[in-house]
Design a protein around this motif. Structure first.
Motif, PDB file in Angstrom:
ATOM      1  N   SER A  18       0.842  -1.178   0.000  1.00 22.45           N
ATOM      2  CA  SER A  18       0.000   0.000   0.000  1.00 22.45           C
ATOM      3  C   SER A  18       0.886   1.239   0.000  1.00 22.45           C
ATOM      4  N   GLU A  19       0.280   2.368  -0.321  1.00 31.45           N
ATOM      5  CA  GLU A  19       1.043   3.609  -0.391  1.00 31.45           C
ATOM      6  C   GLU A  19       1.430   4.118   0.999  1.00 31.45           C
ATOM      7  N   HIS A  20       0.633   3.790   2.015  1.00 30.97           N
ATOM      8  CA  HIS A  20       0.878   4.263   3.379  1.00 30.97           C
ATOM      9  C   HIS A  20       1.393   3.134   4.270  1.00 30.97           C
ATOM     10  N   LEU A  21       2.187   3.536   5.269  1.00 36.91           N
ATOM     11  CA  LEU A  21       2.710   2.603   6.265  1.00 36.91           C
ATOM     12  C   LEU A  21       2.368   3.116   7.652  1.00 36.91           C
ATOM     13  N   ASN A  22       2.160   2.202   8.579  1.00 38.30           N
ATOM     14  CA  ASN A  22       2.039   2.539   9.985  1.00 38.30           C
ATOM     15  C   ASN A  22       3.389   2.245  10.624  1.00 38.30           C
ATOM     16  N   ILE A  23       4.026   3.286  11.160  1.00 40.72           N
ATOM     17  CA  ILE A  23       5.359   3.173  11.754  1.00 40.72           C
ATOM     18  C   ILE A  23       5.262   3.499  13.239  1.00 40.72           C
ATOM     19  N   LYS A  24       5.849   2.638  14.065  1.00 42.39           N
ATOM     20  CA  LYS A  24       5.901   2.886  15.507  1.00 42.39           C
ATOM     21  C   LYS A  24       7.244   3.524  15.825  1.00 42.39           C
ATOM     22  N   THR A  26       9.530   4.595  19.129  1.00 40.59           N
ATOM     23  CA  THR A  26       9.597   4.394  20.577  1.00 40.59           C
ATOM     24  C   THR A  26      10.944   4.839  21.131  1.00 40.59           C
ATOM     25  N   ASP A  27      10.898   5.423  22.320  1.00 40.69           N
ATOM     26  CA  ASP A  27      12.137   5.798  23.009  1.00 40.69           C
ATOM     27  C   ASP A  27      12.339   4.940  24.256  1.00 40.69           C
ATOM     28  N   GLY A  28      11.636   3.838  24.340  1.00 34.40           N
ATOM     29  CA  GLY A  28      11.741   2.956  25.499  1.00 34.40           C
ATOM     30  C   GLY A  28      10.658   3.217  26.527  1.00 34.40           C
ATOM     31  N   ASN A  29      10.236   4.466  26.644  1.00 33.05           N
ATOM     32  CA  ASN A  29       9.181   4.827  27.590  1.00 33.05           C
ATOM     33  C   ASN A  29       7.866   5.133  26.880  1.00 33.05           C
ATOM     34  N   ASN A  30       7.959   5.738  25.722  1.00 34.19           N
ATOM     35  CA  ASN A  30       6.780   6.180  24.989  1.00 34.19           C
ATOM     36  C   ASN A  30       6.743   5.546  23.607  1.00 34.19           C
ATOM     37  N   GLU A  31       5.542   5.255  23.144  1.00 31.81           N
ATOM     38  CA  GLU A  31       5.349   4.758  21.785  1.00 31.81           C
ATOM     39  C   GLU A  31       4.380   5.684  21.077  1.00 31.81           C
ATOM     40  N   VAL A  32       4.771   6.130  19.886  1.00 33.75           N
ATOM     41  CA  VAL A  32       3.911   6.983  19.077  1.00 33.75           C
ATOM     42  C   VAL A  32       3.789   6.319  17.713  1.00 33.75           C
ATOM     43  N   PHE A  33       2.577   6.261  17.199  1.00 31.48           N
ATOM     44  CA  PHE A  33       2.335   5.636  15.905  1.00 31.48           C
ATOM     45  C   PHE A  33       2.064   6.705  14.862  1.00 31.48           C
ATOM     46  N   PHE A  34       2.678   6.547  13.704  1.00 35.65           N
ATOM     47  CA  PHE A  34       2.518   7.476  12.603  1.00 35.65           C
ATOM     48  C   PHE A  34       2.081   6.712  11.364  1.00 35.65           C
ATOM     49  N   LYS A  35       1.226   7.329  10.577  1.00 33.28           N
ATOM     50  CA  LYS A  35       0.850   6.778   9.276  1.00 33.28           C
ATOM     51  C   LYS A  35       1.413   7.725   8.227  1.00 33.28           C
ATOM     52  N   ILE A  36       2.376   7.234   7.443  1.00 32.37           N
ATOM     53  CA  ILE A  36       3.040   8.082   6.464  1.00 32.37           C
ATOM     54  C   ILE A  36       3.112   7.378   5.114  1.00 32.37           C
ATOM     55  N   LEU A  45       8.481  12.924  10.248  1.00 32.88           N
ATOM     56  CA  LEU A  45       8.123  12.032  11.346  1.00 32.88           C
ATOM     57  C   LEU A  45       9.013  12.303  12.558  1.00 32.88           C
ATOM     58  N   MET A  46      10.306  12.459  12.329  1.00 34.25           N
ATOM     59  CA  MET A  46      11.263  12.690  13.412  1.00 34.25           C
ATOM     60  C   MET A  46      10.954  14.005  14.130  1.00 34.25           C
ATOM     61  N   ASP A  47      10.674  15.058  13.364  1.00 32.41           N
ATOM     62  CA  ASP A  47      10.342  16.350  13.968  1.00 32.41           C
ATOM     63  C   ASP A  47       9.034  16.275  14.752  1.00 32.41           C
ATOM     64  N   ALA A  48       8.041  15.569  14.201  1.00 30.33           N
ATOM     65  CA  ALA A  48       6.758  15.436  14.893  1.00 30.33           C
ATOM     66  C   ALA A  48       6.925  14.682  16.210  1.00 30.33           C
ATOM     67  N   PHE A  49       7.731  13.618  16.212  1.00 29.48           N
ATOM     68  CA  PHE A  49       7.966  12.872  17.445  1.00 29.48           C
ATOM     69  C   PHE A  49       8.635  13.768  18.488  1.00 29.48           C
ATOM     70  N   CYS A  50       9.662  14.502  18.072  1.00 25.05           N
ATOM     71  CA  CYS A  50      10.369  15.382  19.014  1.00 25.05           C
ATOM     72  C   CYS A  50       9.438  16.467  19.561  1.00 25.05           C
ATOM     73  N   ASP A  51       8.583  17.036  18.709  1.00 25.90           N
ATOM     74  CA  ASP A  51       7.626  18.045  19.176  1.00 25.90           C
ATOM     75  C   ASP A  51       6.686  17.462  20.226  1.00 25.90           C
ATOM     76  N   ASP A  82       5.008  -2.213   6.732  1.00 25.59           N
ATOM     77  CA  ASP A  82       3.954  -1.779   7.639  1.00 25.59           C
ATOM     78  C   ASP A  82       4.177  -2.395   9.021  1.00 25.59           C
ATOM     79  N   GLY A  83       4.153  -1.552  10.059  1.00 25.34           N
ATOM     80  CA  GLY A  83       4.322  -2.035  11.422  1.00 25.34           C
ATOM     81  C   GLY A  83       5.757  -2.004  11.927  1.00 25.34           C
ATOM     82  N   ASP A  84       6.711  -1.560  11.103  1.00 24.71           N
ATOM     83  CA  ASP A  84       8.105  -1.492  11.548  1.00 24.71           C
ATOM     84  C   ASP A  84       8.277  -0.434  12.637  1.00 24.71           C
TER      85      ASP A  84
END
Length: 98
Positions: A18-24, A26-36, A45-51, A82-84
């Motif tokens: 598919s054109e989109h992927l779901n990427i997790k 994680t920094d060990g404490n927090n998990e954020v999921f992105f669809k890109i 994605l990196m800037d959004a996670f840091c923000d 997908d899911g990496d």
């Protein structure tokens, strides 16, 4: 009337990507999921996670399968699926010999 008129959207088959992927991310404490998109530079994605985590982008590094990820990389160039997961680690400062 035939079944050919049925206009249900089809899902990608097993071999298709598919054109989109779901990427997790994680920094060990927090998990954020992105669809890109596969072609999106990971800098977004990196800037959004840091923000979201209140971290300076220069204070962390992102790894995929043990390899450092650059902001110009995309899921396509890294052959991500997908899911990496991207791992986030605190950037080490100093540590040189004295």
């Amino acid at each position: 009337m035939s079944d050919a008129d049925n206009s249900t959207p089809s899902k990608p088959e097993a071999g298709e990507q598919s054109e989109h992927l779901n990427i997790k991310v994680t920094d060990g404490n927090n998990e954020v999921f992105f669809k890109i998109k596969r072609s999106t530079q990971l800098k977004k994605l990196m800037d959004a996670f840091c923000d979201r985590q209140g971290k300076a982008p220069a204070s962390v590094r992102f790894l995929f399968d043990g390899t450092r990820v650059s902001g110009v990389d995309s899921p396509h160039t890294l052959d991500m699926q997908d899911g990496d997961t991207l791992e986030v680690h605190q950037e080490q400062i100093g540590g040189g010999s004295w």
